[in-house]
Design an enzyme around this catalytic site. Structure first.
Site, PDB file in Angstrom:
ATOM      1  N   CYS A   2      30.129  28.940  40.110  1.00  0.00           N
ATOM      2  CA  CYS A   2      29.130  27.903  39.816  1.00  0.00           C
ATOM      3  C   CYS A   2      27.861  28.559  39.268  1.00  0.00           C
ATOM      4  CB  CYS A   2      28.780  27.151  41.089  1.00  0.00           C
ATOM      5  SG  CYS A   2      30.201  26.485  41.932  1.00  0.00           S
ATOM      6  N   ARG A  27      30.822  31.130  32.471  1.00  0.00           N
ATOM      7  CA  ARG A  27      31.358  31.404  33.812  1.00  0.00           C
ATOM      8  C   ARG A  27      32.507  30.464  34.151  1.00  0.00           C
ATOM      9  NH1 ARG A  27      26.759  33.563  37.037  1.00  0.00           N
ATOM     10  NH2 ARG A  27      27.673  32.607  38.866  1.00  0.00           N
ATOM     11  N   TRP A  77      32.056  24.981  39.693  1.00  0.00           N
ATOM     12  CA  TRP A  77      33.440  25.445  39.628  1.00  0.00           C
ATOM     13  C   TRP A  77      34.038  25.006  40.954  1.00  0.00           C
ATOM     14  CZ3 TRP A  77      37.122  27.690  36.659  1.00  0.00           C
ATOM     15  CH2 TRP A  77      38.175  28.316  37.293  1.00  0.00           C
ATOM     16  N   ASN A 103      25.823  27.327  45.331  1.00  0.00           N
ATOM     17  CA  ASN A 103      26.969  28.193  45.009  1.00  0.00           C
ATOM     18  C   ASN A 103      27.428  28.817  46.310  1.00  0.00           C
ATOM     19  OD1 ASN A 103      26.468  27.663  42.369  1.00  0.00           O
ATOM     20  ND2 ASN A 103      25.825  29.745  41.805  1.00  0.00           N
ATOM     21  N   GLY A 104      28.755  28.932  46.502  1.00  0.00           N
ATOM     22  CA  GLY A 104      29.279  29.586  47.707  1.00  0.00           C
ATOM     23  C   GLY A 104      30.144  28.628  48.501  1.00  0.00           C
ATOM     24  N   GLU A 484      53.738  44.539  36.471  1.00  0.00           N
ATOM     25  CA  GLU A 484      52.410  43.973  36.195  1.00  0.00           C
ATOM     26  C   GLU A 484      51.545  44.966  35.426  1.00  0.00           C
ATOM     27  OE1 GLU A 484      51.069  41.285  36.053  1.00  0.00           O
ATOM     28  OE2 GLU A 484      48.940  41.740  35.988  1.00  0.00           O
ATOM     29  N   LYS A 488      49.893  44.393  31.646  1.00  0.00           N
ATOM     30  CA  LYS A 488      48.479  44.583  31.308  1.00  0.00           C
ATOM     31  C   LYS A 488      48.338  45.452  30.063  1.00  0.00           C
ATOM     32  CE  LYS A 488      46.954  41.985  33.033  1.00  0.00           C
ATOM     33  NZ  LYS A 488      47.881  41.222  33.764  1.00  0.00           N
ATOM     34  N   GLU A 491      49.603  43.598  26.844  1.00  0.00           N
ATOM     35  CA  GLU A 491      48.919  42.419  26.295  1.00  0.00           C
ATOM     36  C   GLU A 491      47.523  42.732  25.764  1.00  0.00           C
ATOM     37  OE1 GLU A 491      48.156  39.145  28.951  1.00  0.00           O
ATOM     38  OE2 GLU A 491      48.087  40.451  30.686  1.00  0.00           O
ATOM     39  N   HIS A 507      70.098  54.655  34.425  1.00  0.00           N
ATOM     40  CA  HIS A 507      71.179  53.747  33.988  1.00  0.00           C
ATOM     41  C   HIS A 507      70.968  53.279  32.561  1.00  0.00           C
ATOM     42  CE1 HIS A 507      72.903  53.610  38.012  1.00  0.00           C
ATOM     43  NE2 HIS A 507      71.653  53.572  38.468  1.00  0.00           N
ATOM     44  N   LYS A 606      44.733  31.816  27.409  1.00  0.00           N
ATOM     45  CA  LYS A 606      44.472  32.029  28.830  1.00  0.00           C
ATOM     46  C   LYS A 606      45.407  31.171  29.671  1.00  0.00           C
ATOM     47  CE  LYS A 606      42.709  33.567  32.540  1.00  0.00           C
ATOM     48  NZ  LYS A 606      43.226  34.897  32.972  1.00  0.00           N
TER      49      LYS A 606
END
Ligand code: AGP
Length: 611
Positions: A2, A27, A77, A103-104, A484, A488, A491, A507, A606
């Site tokens: 936020c 943000r 947010w 915020n929080g 993963e 990264k 991409e 193998h 995204k």
């Protein structure tokens, strides 16, 4: 995350507040609002969607209302309560004389809300933040600063807070604990914000509040106190950022900012969710009783990309810790394969955005077959979260970089807490559960130790940036971690990186190895490390450059003569998170060295909201 903006001076506040909110748009948010302070009362305007929607409401407000020279504003947010207008900030008390933006996360908001409701307070939102407006109205005795301090003493959780009241026109009170709050100093005017970006166009002299402080801000005066009302002296700081740069803070890319946000993001994910009395987790959003949990015969995890990789780590957790048969499905595969769902099968869709089309389709397929659908999402009120009906939010804050980083770490942390809960619902003892809960609680510090090694990882990455092909290999929970890490690198640097189970190399893939084809091996000191050492030796024997991830002082790995990225020692369950952070940094620095566009890599979005 936020955003907060406030202004008090002699110029109309509305335009300044809107400009500040626009500078916080990066943000990520889902609604916005402002409260303008006038002697006749507060004018509160709120809108769902982009800030331009709020601007339309401001433009439509009567001219004399818009002439107020003091106000607070917010971009939200959503964490508690869907992104609806009633949940947008500012929130007012029922007399409409006090307005707050926050915020929080207020952890004890339910108890506070219950007490205030029993006293006759009428709540108008589903948020945790609204309790602050009613609390401050309750504690007000003629001094807003003292009222805010008295109210915050009743609050547990985190806050960056701005408050104004029509009883004290021209005054804003701010406070912080765990969420940033900065005061901008002007000439005959002053500003407040959650981020320098919102006020740097007006001033470069700022005062950063620290946790536990409250400040009164008027056009001519700033006064800081602690919660016990003792005065605090604080020097102003000069900002040397350019306004465009401030939007990412001191980071060149959102991805790097989000990598470095992971200690805080993990702290937010974990906060209030570990029970050190019973050695278990508290995941109220699952809305499942112990009896419901005990009846779950099997788990199916569905996701895409990074979220699927997190789910693959979770498979180990649910089977090793809770003893529940678990499988992971690529969400598109799940939706089309006519999956077998027995009564009480729990299906866990994992999605940072909560909007990925294939994962949403998997939710609908699972629900149609009567599964217990329990989502893990970051975006509150997202489609997958809403349609699942139950689940666990990451509370990681918006993730803007296309390459998912903090979401992965927080997803894995949530899966570990779910496995702890299910394990304690079965054969995991309180002692074992307590030990695991204590390990989870240390995750933010563990990740901080990895981030402290960023420069050494950058130096190694620069040496490996020349290669166009990589294998990433790992065993156990570090196999999905290898997948993963390879994703990264692929991409954001466009290097062809493939993740494999370490035993799989011989193998077939090993035929590709030579001096131009490096291997990144995850050799953390967990079960299977001796086998990884053997795999590393196989790669070195074929002249492949090897980069190992290992724990500090591991001579067994260092003696192999390969490059080493050190990550702090941890159990096999915890190892994926600090290791993934190291691999995120490695990928980031390789991409930077190769001059790639990091935040918006070519061909990628995204959130993949189409099939
Ligand atoms: C991860 O770095 C990628 N951006 C991508 O694989 C992503 O994880 C995938 O599209 C799933 O997104 P979601 O978590 O929002 O569902």
């Amino acid at each position: 995350m936020c955003g907060i903006v406030g202004f008090t001076g002699s110029a109309p506040a509305a335009g300044i507040l809107l400009d500040g909110l626009k500078r916080l748009e990066y943000r990520g948010y889902d609604s916005s609002g402002m409260a303008l302070n006038r002697p006749e009362g507060l004018l509160c305007l709120r809108a769902v969607g982009k800030v331009c929607k709020l601007a339309e409401k401001v433009a439509a407000a009567p001219e004399e209302l818009r002439r107020s020279c003091c106000g607070i504003a917010h971009t939200r947010w959503a964490t508690h309560g869907a992104p609806l207008e009633r949940n947008a900030h500012p929130h007012l008390d029922q007399s409409r004389r006090f307005a707050i933006v926050h915020n929080g996360i207020i952890e004890n908001y339910q108890a506070l809300r219950k007490r205030l409701t029993e006293k006759g307070c009428e709540f108008s939102s589903d948020t945790d933040s609204e309790v602050l407006a009613h609390l401050i109205a309750e504690t007000y005795r003629g001094d807003l600063l003292a009222a805010v301090a008295a109210a915050l003493k009743q609050v547990s959780g985190t806050y960056g807070l701005a408050v104004t009241t029509s009883l004290e026109p021209g005054r804003i009170v701010v406070a912080r604990r765990g969420s940033p709050l900065v005061i901008g100093l002007g000439d005959g005017e002053n500003y407040v914000a959650s981020d320098v970006a919102a006020l740097i166009a007006h001033t470069r002299q700022v005062i950063y509040l620290t946790d536990g402080e409250v400040a009164s801000v008027t056009p001519e005066h700033v006064e800081i106190r602690d919660l016990d009302n003792l005065p605090v002296e604080r020097e102003a700081t000069g900002i040397d950022w350019d306004v465009s740069q401030a939007e990412k803070g001191e980071y060149p890319h959102f991805m790097l900012k989000e990598i470095f946000e992971q200690p805080d993001a993990l702290a937010n994910t974990i906060r209030g969710r570990l029970d050190f009395e019973m050695g278990t987790s508290i995941l109220n959003g699952m809305n499942l009783s112990p009896r419901d949990l005990a009846a779950i015969p099997r788990i199916v995890i569905a996701g895409c990309g990074t979220s699927m990789h997190a789910g693959m780590v979770g498979e180990y957790y649910f089977e090793d810790i809770a003893g529940i048969p678990t499988r992971v499905e690529q969400a598109a595969e799940f939706r089309y394969r006519n999956p077998i769902i027995e009564p009480n099968t729990m299906v866990i869709p994992i999605s940072q955005s909560g909007e990925t089309a294939d994962t949403l389709a998997a939710v609908r397929e699972a629900a149609a077959k009567g599964a217990l659908v329990t989502a893990i999402c970051n975006v509150v009120g997202s489609t997958i979260a809403r349609e699942s009906g139950r689940g666990v939010y990451l509370h990681a804050g918006p993730e803007i970089g296309v390459a998912s980083t903090k979401a992965f770490s927080c997803q894995v942390a949530v899966l570990l807490m779910m496995a702890l809960l299910l394990g304690r619902n079965r054969r995991l003892s309180r002692t074992e559960g307590l030990a695991l809960a204590e390990e989870i609680a240390k995750l933010p510090e563990l990740v901080r130790q990895v981030l402290d090694r960023a420069d050494s990882i950058r130096d190694i990455a620069r040496r490996f940036a020349q290669y166009d092909n990589f294998f990433y290999i790992g065993r156990g929970c570090l196999h999905p971690t290898a997948l993963e890490g390879a994703l990264k690198l692929k991409e954001i640097s466009y290097v062809h990186a493939e993740g494999y189970h370490a035993a799989e190399l011989k193998h077939g893939p090993i035929s590709l190895l030579d001096e131009r084809h490096p291997v990144l091996a995850l050799a953390n000191d967990i079960p299977g490390k001796d086998k990884i050492i053997g795999n590393i030796q196989e790669c070195i024997a074929r002249r492949a450059p090897v980069l190992a991830v290992a724990n500090p002082g591991d001579a067994g790995v260092r003696d192999l003569g390969c490059d080493v990225i050190e990550v702090p020692r941890s159990s096999r369950f915890i190892a994926p998170i600090p290791t993934a952070v190291a691999l995120q940094l490695f990928a980031y620095y390789v991409a930077a060295e190769r001059g790639c566009e990091i935040d918006q890599p070519r061909n990628l979005a995204k959130s993949v909201t189409v099939e």
